[in-house]
Design a protein around this motif. Sequence first.
Motif, PDB file in Angstrom:
ATOM      1  N   ASP A 193       0.834  -1.211   0.000  1.00  0.00           N
ATOM      2  CA  ASP A 193       0.000   0.000   0.000  1.00  0.00           C
ATOM      3  C   ASP A 193       0.865   1.255   0.000  1.00  0.00           C
ATOM      4  OD1 ASP A 193      -2.269  -1.560   0.042  1.00  0.00           O
ATOM      5  OD2 ASP A 193      -2.667  -1.271   2.188  1.00  0.00           O
ATOM      6  N   GLN A 194       1.912   1.264   0.824  1.00  0.00           N
ATOM      7  CA  GLN A 194       2.808   2.430   0.885  1.00  0.00           C
ATOM      8  C   GLN A 194       3.539   2.618  -0.439  1.00  0.00           C
ATOM      9  OE1 GLN A 194       2.989   4.765   3.054  1.00  0.00           O
ATOM     10  NE2 GLN A 194       4.842   5.802   2.461  1.00  0.00           N
ATOM     11  N   ILE A 195       3.993   1.536  -1.032  1.00  0.00           N
ATOM     12  CA  ILE A 195       4.680   1.628  -2.324  1.00  0.00           C
ATOM     13  C   ILE A 195       3.728   2.185  -3.376  1.00  0.00           C
ATOM     14  CG2 ILE A 195       5.760   0.303  -4.189  1.00  0.00           C
ATOM     15  CD1 ILE A 195       6.820  -1.593  -1.965  1.00  0.00           C
ATOM     16  N   ALA A 196       2.511   1.679  -3.408  1.00  0.00           N
ATOM     17  CA  ALA A 196       1.517   2.169  -4.372  1.00  0.00           C
ATOM     18  C   ALA A 196       1.277   3.657  -4.184  1.00  0.00           C
ATOM     19  CB  ALA A 196       0.212   1.391  -4.242  1.00  0.00           C
ATOM     20  N   ARG A 197       1.180   4.118  -2.951  1.00  0.00           N
ATOM     21  CA  ARG A 197       0.983   5.555  -2.687  1.00  0.00           C
ATOM     22  C   ARG A 197       2.170   6.371  -3.191  1.00  0.00           C
ATOM     23  NH1 ARG A 197      -1.705   3.773   1.806  1.00  0.00           N
ATOM     24  NH2 ARG A 197       0.096   3.786   3.181  1.00  0.00           N
ATOM     25  N   LEU A 198       3.377   5.881  -2.915  1.00  0.00           N
ATOM     26  CA  LEU A 198       4.568   6.608  -3.363  1.00  0.00           C
ATOM     27  C   LEU A 198       4.623   6.732  -4.883  1.00  0.00           C
ATOM     28  CD1 LEU A 198       7.303   5.159  -0.996  1.00  0.00           C
ATOM     29  CD2 LEU A 198       6.587   7.555  -1.134  1.00  0.00           C
ATOM     30  N   LEU A 199       4.117   5.735  -5.596  1.00  0.00           N
ATOM     31  CA  LEU A 199       4.188   5.732  -7.058  1.00  0.00           C
ATOM     32  C   LEU A 199       3.083   6.552  -7.718  1.00  0.00           C
ATOM     33  CD1 LEU A 199       5.154   1.998  -7.684  1.00  0.00           C
ATOM     34  CD2 LEU A 199       6.659   4.002  -7.662  1.00  0.00           C
ATOM     35  N   GLU A 200       2.130   7.048  -6.941  1.00  0.00           N
ATOM     36  CA  GLU A 200       1.061   7.880  -7.495  1.00  0.00           C
ATOM     37  C   GLU A 200       1.642   9.215  -7.960  1.00  0.00           C
ATOM     38  OE1 GLU A 200      -1.847   8.288  -4.400  1.00  0.00           O
ATOM     39  OE2 GLU A 200      -2.459   6.190  -4.547  1.00  0.00           O
ATOM     40  N   PRO A 201       1.192   9.706  -9.127  1.00  0.00           N
ATOM     41  CA  PRO A 201       1.698  10.992  -9.639  1.00  0.00           C
ATOM     42  C   PRO A 201       1.584  12.137  -8.631  1.00  0.00           C
ATOM     43  CG  PRO A 201       0.440   9.880 -11.328  1.00  0.00           C
ATOM     44  CD  PRO A 201       0.261   9.076 -10.055  1.00  0.00           C
ATOM     45  N   ALA A 202       0.555  12.143  -7.817  1.00  0.00           N
ATOM     46  CA  ALA A 202       0.383  13.220  -6.839  1.00  0.00           C
ATOM     47  C   ALA A 202       1.484  13.222  -5.781  1.00  0.00           C
ATOM     48  CB  ALA A 202      -0.979  13.081  -6.160  1.00  0.00           C
ATOM     49  N   ASN A 203       2.192  12.104  -5.632  1.00  0.00           N
ATOM     50  CA  ASN A 203       3.250  11.997  -4.620  1.00  0.00           C
ATOM     51  C   ASN A 203       4.650  12.041  -5.223  1.00  0.00           C
ATOM     52  OD1 ASN A 203       1.470  11.816  -2.423  1.00  0.00           O
ATOM     53  ND2 ASN A 203       1.075   9.672  -2.911  1.00  0.00           N
ATOM     54  N   ARG A 204       4.775  12.546  -6.437  1.00  0.00           N
ATOM     55  CA  ARG A 204       6.066  12.577  -7.121  1.00  0.00           C
ATOM     56  C   ARG A 204       7.131  13.331  -6.318  1.00  0.00           C
ATOM     57  NH1 ARG A 204       5.123  14.324 -12.522  1.00  0.00           N
ATOM     58  NH2 ARG A 204       4.505  12.177 -12.841  1.00  0.00           N
ATOM     59  N   ALA A 205       6.777  14.456  -5.708  1.00  0.00           N
ATOM     60  CA  ALA A 205       7.765  15.230  -4.940  1.00  0.00           C
ATOM     61  C   ALA A 205       8.289  14.423  -3.749  1.00  0.00           C
ATOM     62  CB  ALA A 205       7.164  16.549  -4.472  1.00  0.00           C
ATOM     63  N   LEU A 206       7.402  13.727  -3.066  1.00  0.00           N
ATOM     64  CA  LEU A 206       7.811  12.902  -1.933  1.00  0.00           C
ATOM     65  C   LEU A 206       8.705  11.756  -2.386  1.00  0.00           C
ATOM     66  CD1 LEU A 206       7.605  12.096   1.058  1.00  0.00           C
ATOM     67  CD2 LEU A 206       5.507  10.867   0.476  1.00  0.00           C
ATOM     68  N   LEU A 207       8.322  11.101  -3.480  1.00  0.00           N
ATOM     69  CA  LEU A 207       9.125  10.005  -4.023  1.00  0.00           C
ATOM     70  C   LEU A 207      10.494  10.511  -4.463  1.00  0.00           C
ATOM     71  CD1 LEU A 207       9.369   7.040  -4.837  1.00  0.00           C
ATOM     72  CD2 LEU A 207       8.279   7.645  -7.020  1.00  0.00           C
ATOM     73  N   THR A 208      10.540  11.661  -5.095  1.00  0.00           N
ATOM     74  CA  THR A 208      11.810  12.248  -5.528  1.00  0.00           C
ATOM     75  C   THR A 208      12.716  12.513  -4.330  1.00  0.00           C
ATOM     76  OG1 THR A 208      10.830  13.231  -7.497  1.00  0.00           O
ATOM     77  CG2 THR A 208      12.874  14.233  -6.695  1.00  0.00           C
ATOM     78  N   ARG A 209      12.136  13.057  -3.278  1.00  0.00           N
ATOM     79  CA  ARG A 209      12.917  13.336  -2.070  1.00  0.00           C
ATOM     80  C   ARG A 209      13.464  12.033  -1.481  1.00  0.00           C
ATOM     81  NH1 ARG A 209      11.032  16.305   3.496  1.00  0.00           N
ATOM     82  NH2 ARG A 209      13.104  16.286   4.387  1.00  0.00           N
ATOM     83  N   LEU A 210      12.622  11.006  -1.421  1.00  0.00           N
ATOM     84  CA  LEU A 210      13.050   9.716  -0.891  1.00  0.00           C
ATOM     85  C   LEU A 210      14.189   9.127  -1.725  1.00  0.00           C
ATOM     86  CD1 LEU A 210      12.527   7.246   1.043  1.00  0.00           C
ATOM     87  CD2 LEU A 210      11.083   6.364  -0.797  1.00  0.00           C
TER      88      LEU A 210
END
Length: 132
Positions: A50-67
Amino acid sequence: DVVQRASVTPDLSTLVTAVGSAQLVGALQAPGPITVFAPANSAFATLGSDQIARLLEPANRALLTRLLTYHVVSGRVLSSDLTEGQVVTSLEGTTLRVSLAGGPSVNGQRVIAPDIITANGVVHIIDGVLTE
Protein backbone atom coordinates in the motif's frame (compact mmCIF):
# COMPACT_ATOMS: atom_id res chain seq x y z
CA ASP A 1 25.12 4.11 -16.51
CA VAL A 2 23.42 3.69 -13.14
CA VAL A 3 19.93 3.37 -14.65
CA GLN A 4 20.96 0.83 -17.28
CA ARG A 5 22.75 -1.27 -14.68
CA ALA A 6 19.78 -1.16 -12.31
CA SER A 7 17.46 -2.09 -15.17
CA VAL A 8 19.31 -5.37 -15.76
CA THR A 9 19.63 -6.20 -12.06
CA PRO A 10 16.53 -8.22 -11.10
CA ASP A 11 16.83 -7.29 -7.41
CA LEU A 12 16.44 -3.59 -8.28
CA SER A 13 13.20 -3.72 -10.31
CA THR A 14 11.18 -1.82 -7.68
CA LEU A 15 13.82 0.90 -7.60
CA VAL A 16 13.75 1.14 -11.41
CA THR A 17 9.96 1.53 -11.32
CA ALA A 18 10.24 4.23 -8.65
CA VAL A 19 12.95 6.13 -10.57
CA GLY A 20 10.70 6.13 -13.64
CA SER A 21 7.68 7.32 -11.64
CA ALA A 22 9.72 10.13 -10.09
CA GLN A 23 11.02 11.08 -13.55
CA LEU A 24 14.62 10.82 -12.33
CA VAL A 25 15.96 8.65 -15.16
CA GLY A 26 17.69 11.59 -16.87
CA ALA A 27 19.26 12.81 -13.64
CA LEU A 28 20.68 9.36 -12.89
CA GLN A 29 22.03 9.05 -16.42
CA ALA A 30 23.97 12.34 -16.17
CA PRO A 31 27.78 12.13 -16.43
CA GLY A 32 28.24 12.12 -12.66
CA PRO A 33 30.01 10.59 -10.95
CA ILE A 34 27.38 9.59 -8.42
CA THR A 35 27.01 6.90 -5.80
CA VAL A 36 23.64 5.24 -5.31
CA PHE A 37 22.73 3.29 -2.19
CA ALA A 38 20.10 1.22 -3.97
CA PRO A 39 17.43 -0.53 -1.89
CA ALA A 40 16.85 -4.13 -2.93
CA ASN A 41 13.32 -5.24 -3.79
CA SER A 42 13.07 -6.88 -0.36
CA ALA A 43 13.88 -3.50 1.23
CA PHE A 44 10.98 -1.83 -0.55
CA ALA A 45 8.74 -4.77 0.35
CA THR A 46 9.16 -3.94 4.05
CA LEU A 47 7.32 -0.67 3.36
CA GLY A 48 4.25 -2.66 2.36
CA SER A 49 2.48 -2.74 -0.98
CA ASP A 50 0.00 0.00 0.00
CA GLN A 51 2.81 2.43 0.89
CA ILE A 52 4.68 1.63 -2.32
CA ALA A 53 1.52 2.17 -4.37
CA ARG A 54 0.98 5.56 -2.69
CA LEU A 55 4.57 6.61 -3.36
CA LEU A 56 4.19 5.73 -7.06
CA GLU A 57 1.06 7.88 -7.50
CA PRO A 58 1.70 10.99 -9.64
CA ALA A 59 0.38 13.22 -6.84
CA ASN A 60 3.25 12.00 -4.62
CA ARG A 61 6.07 12.58 -7.12
CA ALA A 62 7.76 15.23 -4.94
CA LEU A 63 7.81 12.90 -1.93
CA LEU A 64 9.12 10.01 -4.02
CA THR A 65 11.81 12.25 -5.53
CA ARG A 66 12.92 13.34 -2.07
CA LEU A 67 13.05 9.72 -0.89
CA LEU A 68 15.06 8.55 -3.90
CA THR A 69 17.54 11.44 -3.92
CA TYR A 70 18.22 10.69 -0.26
CA HIS A 71 19.87 7.50 -1.57
CA VAL A 72 22.30 9.33 -3.91
CA VAL A 73 25.53 11.17 -3.15
CA SER A 74 27.85 13.08 -5.43
CA GLY A 75 31.11 11.41 -6.39
CA ARG A 76 32.21 7.82 -6.84
CA VAL A 77 32.43 6.33 -3.36
CA LEU A 78 33.66 2.73 -3.38
CA SER A 79 33.20 0.52 -0.33
CA SER A 80 36.96 0.76 0.25
CA ASP A 81 36.54 4.56 0.55
CA LEU A 82 34.01 4.29 3.38
CA THR A 83 35.23 5.02 6.90
CA GLU A 84 33.69 4.46 10.32
CA GLY A 85 31.49 7.41 11.28
CA GLN A 86 31.86 9.05 7.86
CA VAL A 87 29.11 11.54 7.08
CA VAL A 88 28.14 12.22 3.46
CA THR A 89 25.52 14.60 2.11
CA SER A 90 22.80 13.17 -0.10
CA LEU A 91 21.48 14.91 -3.21
CA GLU A 92 18.29 15.42 -1.20
CA GLY A 93 20.37 17.70 1.04
CA THR A 94 20.58 15.82 4.33
CA THR A 95 23.34 13.61 5.62
CA LEU A 96 23.96 9.88 5.73
CA ARG A 97 26.17 8.22 8.34
CA VAL A 98 28.42 5.27 7.54
CA SER A 99 29.22 2.44 9.93
CA LEU A 100 31.67 -0.39 9.31
CA ALA A 101 30.86 -2.54 12.34
CA GLY A 102 29.72 -5.94 11.02
CA GLY A 103 30.22 -4.79 7.44
CA PRO A 104 29.47 -1.47 5.76
CA SER A 105 26.10 0.15 6.38
CA VAL A 106 24.50 3.52 5.77
CA ASN A 107 22.05 4.87 8.35
CA GLY A 108 21.83 1.34 9.71
CA GLN A 109 21.00 -0.26 6.35
CA ARG A 110 23.53 -2.94 5.47
CA VAL A 111 25.35 -2.93 2.13
CA ILE A 112 24.60 -6.39 0.70
CA ALA A 113 26.21 -5.97 -2.75
CA PRO A 114 28.96 -3.32 -2.89
CA ASP A 115 30.83 -1.67 -5.73
CA ILE A 116 28.70 -2.23 -8.81
CA ILE A 117 30.67 0.02 -11.15
CA THR A 118 28.87 1.97 -13.88
CA ALA A 119 29.98 4.51 -16.47
CA ASN A 120 28.73 7.39 -14.31
CA GLY A 121 29.30 6.09 -10.81
CA VAL A 122 28.86 3.19 -8.45
CA VAL A 123 25.89 1.36 -6.96
CA HIS A 124 25.78 -0.33 -3.57
CA ILE A 125 22.71 -2.49 -3.00
CA ILE A 126 21.38 -2.07 0.55
CA ASP A 127 18.92 -4.11 2.60
CA GLY A 128 16.64 -1.23 3.65
CA VAL A 129 15.08 1.97 2.45
CA LEU A 130 16.82 5.03 3.86
CA THR A 131 14.59 7.41 5.78
CA GLU A 132 15.46 10.48 7.75
